[in-house]
Design a protein around this motif. Structure first.
Motif, PDB file in Angstrom:
ATOM      1  N   MET A   1      35.069  77.148 -29.654  1.00 20.43           N
ATOM      2  CA  MET A   1      34.307  77.548 -28.678  1.00 20.43           C
ATOM      3  C   MET A   1      34.928  78.419 -27.259  1.00 20.43           C
ATOM      4  O   MET A   1      34.227  79.386 -26.470  1.00 20.43           O
ATOM      5  CB  MET A   1      34.172  76.109 -27.717  1.00 20.43           C
ATOM      6  N   TYR A   2      35.768  78.022 -26.900  1.00 26.14           N
ATOM      7  CA  TYR A   2      36.605  79.152 -25.907  1.00 26.14           C
ATOM      8  C   TYR A   2      36.858  80.547 -26.048  1.00 26.14           C
ATOM      9  O   TYR A   2      36.387  81.526 -25.598  1.00 26.14           O
ATOM     10  CB  TYR A   2      38.140  78.813 -25.741  1.00 26.14           C
ATOM     11  N   SER A   3      37.507  80.930 -27.448  1.00 26.79           N
ATOM     12  CA  SER A   3      37.398  82.173 -27.910  1.00 26.79           C
ATOM     13  C   SER A   3      36.044  82.817 -28.036  1.00 26.79           C
ATOM     14  O   SER A   3      35.773  84.035 -27.586  1.00 26.79           O
ATOM     15  CB  SER A   3      37.677  81.934 -29.254  1.00 26.79           C
ATOM     16  N   TYR A   4      35.097  82.280 -28.753  1.00 25.21           N
ATOM     17  CA  TYR A   4      33.608  82.373 -29.013  1.00 25.21           C
ATOM     18  C   TYR A   4      32.542  82.737 -27.456  1.00 25.21           C
ATOM     19  O   TYR A   4      32.764  84.163 -27.135  1.00 25.21           O
ATOM     20  CB  TYR A   4      32.489  81.767 -29.031  1.00 25.21           C
TER      21      TYR A   4
ATOM     22  N   PRO B   1      27.581  73.180 -21.823  1.00 26.43           N
ATOM     23  CA  PRO B   1      28.433  72.169 -21.645  1.00 26.43           C
ATOM     24  C   PRO B   1      29.539  72.598 -22.556  1.00 26.43           C
ATOM     25  O   PRO B   1      30.669  71.894 -21.968  1.00 26.43           O
ATOM     26  CB  PRO B   1      27.892  70.786 -22.858  1.00 26.43           C
ATOM     27  N   PRO B   2      29.375  73.655 -23.551  1.00 28.67           N
ATOM     28  CA  PRO B   2      31.057  73.921 -24.003  1.00 28.67           C
ATOM     29  C   PRO B   2      31.805  74.998 -22.838  1.00 28.67           C
ATOM     30  O   PRO B   2      33.094  74.388 -22.664  1.00 28.67           O
ATOM     31  CB  PRO B   2      30.283  74.860 -25.091  1.00 28.67           C
ATOM     32  N   LEU B   3      31.027  75.302 -21.955  1.00 30.64           N
ATOM     33  CA  LEU B   3      31.471  76.065 -20.697  1.00 30.64           C
ATOM     34  C   LEU B   3      32.526  74.763 -20.192  1.00 30.64           C
ATOM     35  O   LEU B   3      33.832  75.325 -19.704  1.00 30.64           O
ATOM     36  CB  LEU B   3      30.692  77.152 -19.627  1.00 30.64           C
TER      37      LEU B   3
ATOM     38  N   ARG C   1      38.306  67.482 -32.096  1.00 32.24           N
ATOM     39  CA  ARG C   1      38.421  68.403 -31.100  1.00 32.24           C
ATOM     40  C   ARG C   1      39.025  69.309 -30.466  1.00 32.24           C
ATOM     41  O   ARG C   1      38.566  70.464 -30.152  1.00 32.24           O
ATOM     42  CB  ARG C   1      38.703  67.066 -29.825  1.00 32.24           C
ATOM     43  N   GLY C   2      40.405  69.365 -30.797  1.00 36.40           N
ATOM     44  CA  GLY C   2      41.089  70.687 -30.017  1.00 36.40           C
ATOM     45  C   GLY C   2      40.885  72.536 -30.900  1.00 36.40           C
ATOM     46  O   GLY C   2      41.102  73.176 -30.363  1.00 36.40           O
TER      47      GLY C   2
END
Length: 198
Positions: A17-20, A53-55, A10-11
């Motif tokens: 995802m954050y970097s993307y 959702p990723p945001l 998950r981490g």
């Protein structure tokens, strides 16, 4: 999947995802201070794309469980992500008891439940009726609702801004089963969401 391994994966996925989102969409976060660090909360946002959702996942700073349609698990990749992020699966057009109980237990555990009242991407534009799940959970628990407005991320406006509003408290309706009360709460939440998404 063992819980320890799941947390590691998950981490890693959240970091990617954050970097993307930061690099591709120049993600900007507003109002994160409105999200309590502890205790049960509901995050409710507008739903425009697969990115929503990723945001929320990478910006809210909380262990968060999303309500997701069961048919998403037909994709092996999405099924994997659903498992890693402990998604609560709901059958289409169903008031499935299992999902309701799991959602309520998430809140009772002091965690964060995230959902999109539109029910599907651009639900209002498609003429879909707003789902009253957010109102139901708000009045059946003591959880405050954090409205979330997402804008951008589309052709001609790639920069994404995600804005968290001040917590909404509906404790005066706690335990109510009145359909009109639930609809009233749901509409108030949606008004805040769209106000933040302007």
């Amino acid at each position: 999947m063992k819980e320890f391994l799941k947390k590691i994966i998950r981490g890693i996925v959240k970091g990617a995802m954050y970097s993307y989102c930061k690099i591709v969409y120049r993600m900007k976060v507003v109002g994160k201070e409105n999200i309590p660090k502890n205790g049960q909360i509901i995050i409710a946002g507008n739903h425009r794309s697969f990115l929503d959702p990723p945001l929320i996942e990478v910006t809210c700073g909380r262990y968060t469980r999303f309500l997701a349609k069961e048919e998403l698990t037909k994709s092996k990749f999405l099924a994997f992500l659903g498992n890693v992020f402990d998604a609560i699966l709901v059958k289409k057009d169903s008031k499935e008891v299992k999902a309701l109980k799991e959602s309520m237990q998430t809140l009772k555990n002091g965690d964060c439940l995230a959902l999109f009242p539109e029910g599907t991407r651009n639900g209002l534009e498609k003429g879909e009726k707003i789902k009253d799940g957010v109102g139901f959970f708000a009045v059946r628990s003591e959880a405050k609702v954090i409205p979330c407005g997402i804008k951008g991320g589309k052709k001609g406006d790639w920069k994404v801004t995600i804005t968290y509003g001040e917590p909404l408290d509906f404790s005066q309706y706690k335990g109510s089963k009145d359909k009109e009360v639930i609809e009233k709460v749901t509409n108030e939440i949606m008004e805040k969401i769209f106000e933040l998404a302007k």
